[in-house]
Design an enzyme around this catalytic site. Sequence first.
Site, short mmCIF file in Angstrom:
data_model
loop_
_atom_site.label_atom_id
_atom_site.label_comp_id
_atom_site.label_asym_id
_atom_site.label_seq_id
_atom_site.Cartn_x
_atom_site.Cartn_y
_atom_site.Cartn_z
N GLU A 112 25.64 -81.13 -37.51
CA GLU A 112 25.79 -81.69 -36.08
C GLU A 112 27.15 -82.13 -36.02
O GLU A 112 27.77 -82.39 -36.96
CB GLU A 112 24.62 -82.65 -35.93
CG GLU A 112 23.08 -82.46 -36.11
CD GLU A 112 22.05 -83.42 -35.71
OE1 GLU A 112 22.50 -84.49 -35.26
OE2 GLU A 112 20.92 -83.23 -36.00
N HIS A 224 24.36 -89.50 -25.04
CA HIS A 224 24.44 -88.15 -25.53
C HIS A 224 24.83 -87.18 -24.68
O HIS A 224 24.42 -87.23 -23.34
CB HIS A 224 22.87 -88.07 -25.99
CG HIS A 224 22.52 -86.86 -26.92
ND1 HIS A 224 22.71 -85.67 -26.61
CD2 HIS A 224 22.33 -86.97 -28.21
CE1 HIS A 224 22.38 -84.67 -27.60
NE2 HIS A 224 22.22 -85.60 -28.69
N ARG A 267 30.46 -86.96 -30.62
CA ARG A 267 29.65 -87.00 -29.46
C ARG A 267 30.31 -87.55 -28.20
O ARG A 267 30.12 -87.15 -27.16
CB ARG A 267 28.42 -87.88 -29.82
CG ARG A 267 27.45 -87.59 -28.95
CD ARG A 267 26.18 -88.38 -29.62
NE ARG A 267 25.45 -87.56 -30.54
CZ ARG A 267 24.37 -87.73 -31.12
NH1 ARG A 267 23.97 -89.32 -31.06
NH2 ARG A 267 23.75 -87.16 -31.94
N HIS A 323 21.87 -93.09 -24.86
CA HIS A 323 21.15 -92.76 -26.04
C HIS A 323 21.05 -93.91 -27.18
O HIS A 323 20.26 -94.05 -27.85
CB HIS A 323 22.02 -91.60 -26.83
CG HIS A 323 21.39 -90.79 -27.73
ND1 HIS A 323 20.01 -90.43 -27.78
CD2 HIS A 323 21.70 -90.59 -29.11
CE1 HIS A 323 19.77 -89.86 -28.95
NE2 HIS A 323 20.70 -89.87 -29.82
N ARG A 358 28.87 -93.70 -32.90
CA ARG A 358 27.73 -93.38 -33.97
C ARG A 358 27.86 -91.97 -34.59
O ARG A 358 27.64 -91.05 -33.52
CB ARG A 358 26.43 -93.89 -33.59
CG ARG A 358 25.39 -93.41 -34.70
CD ARG A 358 24.03 -94.01 -34.28
NE ARG A 358 23.27 -93.50 -33.41
CZ ARG A 358 22.99 -92.35 -33.39
NH1 ARG A 358 22.67 -91.61 -34.38
NH2 ARG A 358 22.31 -91.75 -32.34
N SER A 363 21.21 -92.98 -37.40
CA SER A 363 20.68 -94.15 -37.06
C SER A 363 19.22 -94.47 -37.72
O SER A 363 18.94 -95.36 -38.12
CB SER A 363 20.16 -93.98 -35.17
OG SER A 363 19.52 -92.45 -35.10
#
Length: 485
Positions: A112, A224, A267, A323, A358, A363
């Site tokens: 990701e 997000h 992100r 998010h 993050r 998470s």
Amino acid sequence: MKTDVLVVGSGIAGASAAIRASEESDVVVVTEATRPDETNTGWAQGGVARRAPDEDADAFVDDVIEAGAGEGDEDAVETLVREGSRVVDDFLVEELGVEFDENGDGFDLAREGGHSNRRILHHGDATGRAVQVALLRRLAESDARVLEGHTALELVGDEGVDGALVVGDGDAFVVEAGATVLATGGIGDVYGRTTNPPGATGDGVAMAALAGAEVEDTEYVQFHPTAHAERGFLLSEALRGEGAVLVDGDGRRFMDAYHEDGELAPRDIVATAVHEVNRDGQAYLDLSPVIDDGFADEFPTAYENLTDEETDSGLVPVAPSEHFLCGGVVVDENGRSSIDRLYAAGETARTGVHGANRLASTSLLEGLTWGLRAGEHAAENAAEPRSVDREPDAFNGDMPEGFVDTKFDRLQKVMWEKAGPVRDEDGLREARVELQRLRGEVKSYARGRLSPELHSLRNAVVVGLLIVEAALENEETVGCHRRVA
Ligand code: SIN
């Protein structure tokens, strides 16, 4: 009711803490959830990152620090990567039997945004649900007493925390505890436009702050980049990891203009790009590179939520959505807060791992690592529960119709417009005034009433103020906190 360890919340952090603590102590779990899909954990799609078999741990450490804009705490990140990777194998896979997807060579590792390697364990795109179901099964087998459908309204105690005031089944009572672990998950309802399940009101952060615990880094709210622009659900970053691309209304890819890693940039960069494209038009996630015969099996959550028209064209309108809160209750390496007998874990806590943003799929890893640590430390060190001299007011949830909904609408509007993905000083000052007014209105109503809805609203407003105050104070654009003036 009396117990050694009270755990509030039953997502990955709360359930892990309770399972570990119950191995040597009496444990009570208070949770609003009655089903696995009511927790943030249950909604997590992407997966659980852990060190890949062939990689040096430092590469993973570097990715976490870089995604956090260099603001993370290196010791905490080392713990996350080294111990976290171990407990994923020992606890999730071996002890709980979570079945992550495999290919012929072992686990099928996904990639990701922000990851320099394929290292993410997943269960289709419904990883959180598989993890949550396994955790609840194990929790049910443990000796912990689980109070489902119950809400902790506030922490009690004069010197440190001695438990919580709880309501459920039309009753109000105090749980006196030698140690209390807060693990209440996300803050999505503060913004309304969110990838979190309904009921994510940052209760643990607010209760801890109201009890005087140190809370930090609340300006770092992660948005997000790819929630459905109209229907709100999350389109996992794993889709981009497998080849989906972002295009504008004319079908042109735009991410290369923002970052050399394109769609797999960190992100906050992707979220900013999508936000900017949406100012004058509409950004789309183009799924055509990943829509093939295996799509429904590999991405069942996405498949179920998309219309036939969207799967036929491959084009899905997307927009940023709240998010994850990177900050929260400041805790040490064992999840201890700044107040005696109070712990926090998971999204409620600020462990220092995430810094200003993050990294994807960390998470669950953080919730697991600090949940287990907090549970073990609380059980080993729980003091004798102290008696709490507090007669709860009679349960009374009567309120004018629409009171809570109207106030939530006001909160969410001001948070999205003034403290959302892009912030400026004037907007933040206006937000602060509006939230202070809202807090006053809610406080005068909350007096003498024991209503979970009212307390959730109060908590969401408190969290909103914590975000706005921190965002005002931090004048720099860093990580997911974007200041334009
Ligand atoms: C996603 O599936 O895109 C979300 C994963 C995460 O937030 O870590």
